[in-house]
Design a protein around this motif. Structure first.
Motif, mmCIF file in Angstrom:
data_model
loop_
_atom_site.group_PDB
_atom_site.id
_atom_site.type_symbol
_atom_site.label_atom_id
_atom_site.label_comp_id
_atom_site.label_asym_id
_atom_site.label_seq_id
_atom_site.Cartn_x
_atom_site.Cartn_y
_atom_site.Cartn_z
ATOM 1 N N MET A 116 0.825 -1.212 0.000
ATOM 2 C CA MET A 116 0.000 0.000 0.000
ATOM 3 C C MET A 116 0.853 1.253 0.000
ATOM 4 O O MET A 116 0.495 2.251 -0.632
ATOM 5 C CB MET A 116 -0.947 0.001 1.195
ATOM 6 N N MET A 117 1.980 1.210 0.681
ATOM 7 C CA MET A 117 2.859 2.370 0.715
ATOM 8 C C MET A 117 3.386 2.684 -0.684
ATOM 9 O O MET A 117 3.585 3.835 -1.036
ATOM 10 C CB MET A 117 4.021 2.115 1.688
ATOM 11 N N ARG A 118 3.548 1.665 -1.496
ATOM 12 C CA ARG A 118 3.984 1.873 -2.878
ATOM 13 C C ARG A 118 2.991 2.746 -3.642
ATOM 14 O O ARG A 118 3.367 3.553 -4.478
ATOM 15 C CB ARG A 118 4.139 0.539 -3.597
ATOM 16 N N CYS A 119 1.729 2.584 -3.340
ATOM 17 C CA CYS A 119 0.693 3.357 -4.030
ATOM 18 C C CYS A 119 0.561 4.777 -3.491
ATOM 19 O O CYS A 119 0.467 5.723 -4.272
ATOM 20 C CB CYS A 119 -0.668 2.668 -3.901
ATOM 21 N N ILE A 120 0.532 4.900 -2.180
ATOM 22 C CA ILE A 120 0.185 6.193 -1.591
ATOM 23 C C ILE A 120 1.388 7.124 -1.429
ATOM 24 O O ILE A 120 1.283 8.318 -1.669
ATOM 25 C CB ILE A 120 -0.573 6.024 -0.254
ATOM 26 N N ARG A 121 2.535 6.579 -1.022
ATOM 27 C CA ARG A 121 3.746 7.385 -0.836
ATOM 28 C C ARG A 121 4.960 6.567 -1.246
ATOM 29 O O ARG A 121 5.631 5.951 -0.423
ATOM 30 C CB ARG A 121 3.884 7.804 0.633
ATOM 31 N N ARG A 122 5.234 6.564 -2.513
ATOM 32 C CA ARG A 122 6.342 5.769 -3.053
ATOM 33 C C ARG A 122 7.670 6.126 -2.400
ATOM 34 O O ARG A 122 8.552 5.280 -2.268
ATOM 35 C CB ARG A 122 6.404 5.981 -4.558
ATOM 36 N N ASP A 123 7.822 7.365 -1.963
ATOM 37 C CA ASP A 123 9.070 7.798 -1.340
ATOM 38 C C ASP A 123 9.302 7.156 0.024
ATOM 39 O O ASP A 123 10.407 7.236 0.565
ATOM 40 C CB ASP A 123 9.105 9.322 -1.204
ATOM 41 N N LYS A 124 8.285 6.501 0.581
ATOM 42 C CA LYS A 124 8.417 5.882 1.901
ATOM 43 C C LYS A 124 8.406 4.353 1.842
ATOM 44 O O LYS A 124 8.229 3.695 2.868
ATOM 45 C CB LYS A 124 7.295 6.372 2.825
#
Length: 149
Positions: A116-124
């Protein structure tokens, strides 16, 4: 092995162990690596938060929602868009509580949080991977060894 490569190595090692044990959904793994390229989107809903969520991220979320383990993700996102905005705006979104039913599933399947982090905040994604490896394998796999001259 260079210090900069140790987290990647630990992540790949952990993922392989999970795969061998049958604890890693390969569709989720593939999505993490590719962003769901080739996965059909199950809906064409418009972006519910165009003021802060980019179209590319929304397209990835729609593709993510077509995976079995993320079924209903886009509906969950739309139902909790204010909470997702708080995650998006956070300095450490990878540590935030994920809202709704998908958050409940992610609390028992930590790999989902990385996806999910890949979708919402790729930088994290890297900090999310760090936390994932630490939770699965232990802190010693993400910390550099002490210097001993």
């Amino acid at each position: 092995l260079f210090e900069k490569d140790k987290l990647l190595f630990a992540f790949l090692l952990n993922s392989r162990i999970m795969q061998t044990k049958g604890n890693l959904n390969m569709a989720d793994w593939s999505f993490l690596l590719t962003g769901g390229v080739g996965v059909p989107e199950i809906n064409n809903d418009p972006n519910p938060a165009p003021d802060w969520l980019g179209e590319k991220s929304w397209e990835e979320m729609r593709r993510l929602g077509s995976l079995p383990s993320f079924r209903g993700f886009t509906d969950e996102f739309k139902a909790h868009v204010a909470e997702w905005r708080a995650i998006y705006d956070s300095l450490e979104p990878h540590t935030c509580t994920i809202p709704g039913k998908v958050g409940d599933r992610a609390s028992t399947v930590p790999f989902m949080r990385v996806v999910m982090m890949r979708c919402i905040r790729r930088d994290k994604v890297v900090p999310a991977v760090h936390d994932f490896v630490a939770s699965q394998m232990g802190q010693k796999f993400v910390e550099p060894p002490p210097f001993d001259p």
